[in-house]
Write a protein that holds these residues in place. Structure first.
Motif, PDB file in Angstrom:
ATOM      1  N   SER A 147       1.837  12.271  -1.419  1.00 19.23           N
ATOM      2  CA  SER A 147       1.281  13.621  -1.447  1.00 19.23           C
ATOM      3  C   SER A 147       2.351  14.616  -1.861  1.00 19.23           C
ATOM      4  O   SER A 147       3.544  14.339  -1.791  1.00 19.23           O
ATOM      5  CB  SER A 147       0.690  14.013  -0.092  1.00 19.23           C
ATOM      6  OG  SER A 147       1.706  14.189   0.857  1.00 19.23           O
ATOM      7  N   THR A 188       0.853  -1.183   0.000  1.00 18.88           N
ATOM      8  CA  THR A 188       0.000   0.000   0.000  1.00 18.88           C
ATOM      9  C   THR A 188       0.889   1.232   0.000  1.00 18.88           C
ATOM     10  O   THR A 188       1.837   1.312   0.784  1.00 18.88           O
ATOM     11  CB  THR A 188      -0.917   0.008   1.238  1.00 18.88           C
ATOM     12  OG1 THR A 188      -1.648  -1.219   1.269  1.00 18.88           O
ATOM     13  CG2 THR A 188      -1.883   1.172   1.194  1.00 18.88           C
ATOM     14  N   SER A 244      -3.265  13.194   0.412  1.00 16.92           N
ATOM     15  CA  SER A 244      -2.609  11.945   0.028  1.00 16.92           C
ATOM     16  C   SER A 244      -3.470  11.188  -0.969  1.00 16.92           C
ATOM     17  O   SER A 244      -4.691  11.123  -0.831  1.00 16.92           O
ATOM     18  CB  SER A 244      -2.379  11.055   1.251  1.00 16.92           C
ATOM     19  OG  SER A 244      -1.432  11.635   2.103  1.00 16.92           O
ATOM     20  N   GLY A 258      -3.701   7.345  -2.825  1.00 18.06           N
ATOM     21  CA  GLY A 258      -3.205   6.019  -2.495  1.00 18.06           C
ATOM     22  C   GLY A 258      -3.497   4.960  -3.525  1.00 18.06           C
ATOM     23  O   GLY A 258      -4.366   5.111  -4.387  1.00 18.06           O
ATOM     24  N   ALA A 307       0.909   5.610  -0.183  1.00 18.81           N
ATOM     25  CA  ALA A 307       0.242   6.913  -0.151  1.00 18.81           C
ATOM     26  C   ALA A 307       1.282   7.961  -0.531  1.00 18.81           C
ATOM     27  O   ALA A 307       2.406   7.938  -0.032  1.00 18.81           O
ATOM     28  CB  ALA A 307      -0.325   7.204   1.228  1.00 18.81           C
ATOM     29  N   GLY A 312      -7.309   1.631  -5.905  1.00 17.68           N
ATOM     30  CA  GLY A 312      -6.720   2.898  -5.491  1.00 17.68           C
ATOM     31  C   GLY A 312      -7.306   4.073  -6.234  1.00 17.68           C
ATOM     32  O   GLY A 312      -8.217   3.928  -7.055  1.00 17.68           O
ATOM     33  N   ASP A 313      -6.774   5.237  -5.925  1.00 17.40           N
ATOM     34  CA  ASP A 313      -7.232   6.473  -6.552  1.00 17.40           C
ATOM     35  C   ASP A 313      -6.962   6.453  -8.051  1.00 17.40           C
ATOM     36  O   ASP A 313      -5.922   5.964  -8.499  1.00 17.40           O
ATOM     37  CB  ASP A 313      -6.516   7.680  -5.925  1.00 17.40           C
ATOM     38  CG  ASP A 313      -6.982   7.962  -4.509  1.00 17.40           C
ATOM     39  OD1 ASP A 313      -8.203   8.110  -4.312  1.00 17.40           O
ATOM     40  OD2 ASP A 313      -6.130   8.035  -3.611  1.00 17.40           O
TER      41      ASP A 313
END
Length: 143
Positions: free
Chosen positions: A88, A84, A137, A139, A86, A111-112
């Motif tokens: 930003s 995983t 963030s 992810g 994240a 995920g995004d």
């Protein structure tokens, strides 16, 4: 307060922020390692939690703990059965943040939509669209 001999620079040290931690929890907080602590890059890894966190502060390529980060960014990676990530842009000024996870090639599980994933020689490349994310963030989970 740390006392240092007169005329000598203090030795380096690092802090761990553990909100709401009890004394017993702090004593159990071992397994954290400082990977980098420079003006360009700060990174830590916690083996027991499978976490790596990196903050980069300058333009250019930054390498640490199986990660390559292009430019200023904040990156958090948890490696377990799945990986995983994240990412930003704390500057809120970048359109894209690129991160390469070195190792075997991984594929996006969920995920995004702003996170594009592709295999590259030696690992997996993430291109994260941070335009209008305003520091939030974004992810992705990989396998």
């Amino acid at each position: 307060t740390l006392d240092h001999p007169r005329g000598r620079r203090p030795a380096s040290f690092a802090y761990a922020l553990l909100p709401n931690a009890t004394g017993a929890a702090v004593r159990r907080h071992h397994g954290a390692h400082v990977l980098a602590n420079t003006t360009r890059l700060q990174a830590v890894r916690h083996d027991g939690l499978g976490l790596t966190a990196a903050n980069t502060f300058t333009a250019g390529t930054h390498h640490t703990a199986g990660l390559t980060v292009e430019g200023a960014a904040s990156v958090l990676v948890r490696r377990r059965e799945e990986v995983t990530v994240a990412v930003s842009d704390p500057t809120t000024e970048r359109d894209t943040v690129t991160v390469v996870l070195r190792g075997r090639g991984l594929r996006k599980v969920r995920g995004d939509d702003a996170v594009r994933v592709r295999r590259v020689p030696g690992g997996t490349r993430l291109d994260v669209d941070t335009h209008h994310a305003y520091g939030r963030s974004l992810g992705v989970t990989l396998r």
